[in-house]
Each structure stands twice: as structure tokens, then as C-alpha cells.
Design a protein around this motif. Structure first.
Motif, short mmCIF file in Angstrom:
data_model
loop_
_atom_site.label_atom_id
_atom_site.label_comp_id
_atom_site.label_asym_id
_atom_site.label_seq_id
_atom_site.Cartn_x
_atom_site.Cartn_y
_atom_site.Cartn_z
N HIS A 23 24.92 41.10 22.65
CA HIS A 23 25.64 41.61 21.37
C HIS A 23 24.82 43.27 21.32
O HIS A 23 23.75 43.23 21.11
N HIS A 65 27.23 46.72 13.10
CA HIS A 65 27.67 46.97 14.27
C HIS A 65 26.68 47.33 15.16
O HIS A 65 26.03 46.67 16.39
N HIS A 66 25.54 48.13 14.89
CA HIS A 66 24.32 48.75 15.31
C HIS A 66 23.49 49.39 14.59
O HIS A 66 23.77 49.70 13.50
N SER A 107 30.63 42.76 10.17
CA SER A 107 29.14 42.54 10.81
C SER A 107 28.48 43.86 10.96
O SER A 107 29.06 44.96 10.74
#
Length: 127
Positions: free
Chosen positions: A51, A6-7, A4
């Protein structure tokens, strides 16, 4: 291989204005805020719905990055929303102006844009 995103890291020119925008207006939550004296820099970790999503950095005198006309690099940051009118009304209460609602010609979904304090385009895309 990749699980995915992450940031997303954002460097801002006015730390307090950007912090207010992402926390008070968009509603992201602070995970951690660190002042790094050796760099004269803040690093603010923000979450959305639990998240980790954004690292907001401040640095002394960062160079400007062209955003418009379309420049090479990050084009915009997009958030998924339930209802555009609710988001537009919320943003307007803080004096944040959005573009007229458009329809994605491929998905037929509705979306609009605004900008953060450094003119980074922010998209709100209706589910």
C-alpha cells in the motif's frame, strides 16, 4: 465520502539519511524515485505491505519545523505492529533508540516512540 488515507508527505533535510531510515530500517519498499531538476528535489514514493503510504521529499534548505514541545500540526506518524519487543530489537540493531514502552490509558495497548532522522516522532503501536 472519504475512503481511506492515501499517503503521508514528509519533507526531509538529509535525503539519503531519511531514505535509509524508511527503507533499510523500517522496511518500506520503493514504488518510484524521481529527481526533479527544476526544483533540485527528490520525490520518493514508498509502500508498506503493498500500500502506497509515504511520499518522501527533499528540497534545498527547507525550514525547520518545531516538534517538541508539542507544536501545532502533524504530531507523529504511527505504525501498527504485532510485537513491540521485535520492533525495538530490530531498531536497536541499527542504533535507533526507542522510548520505554507505555500503555495507552484508553485502549490498554502497548506503544513506544522513536524519531526519524529529522526528529519526526514515529510511534509503534501494538495490535
Amino acid at each position: 465520502m472519504i475512503n481511506s488515507i492515501h499517503h503521508i508527505a514528509i519533507i526531509c533535510s538529509d535525503y539519503e539519511a531519511s531514505k535509509k531510515f524508511y527503507i533499510d530500517i523500517l522496511g518500506l519498499k520503493v514504488i518510484n524515485e524521481t529527481y526533479r531538476a527544476e526544483r533540485q528535489s527528490y520525490k520518493l514514493d514508498l509502500s508498506l505491505n503493498g500500500h502506497y503510504v509515504i511520499e518522501l521529499f527533499s528540497f534545498p534548505n527547507p525550514p525547520q519545523r518545531p516538534s517538541r514541545p508539542e507544536a501545532v500540526g502533524l504530531r507523529h506518524l504511527a505504525f501498527s505492529v504485532e510485537n513491540l519487543e521485535t520492533v525495538i530489537h530490530h531498531l536497536a540493531q541499527f542504533g535507533v533508540i526507542t522510548e520505554p514502552i507505555r500503555i495507552d490509558e484508553i485502549t490498554n495497548k502497548r506503544f513506544t516512540f522513536t524519531a526519524d532522522p529529522d526528529d519526526l516522532p514515529i510511534e509503534f503501536y501494538e495490535k
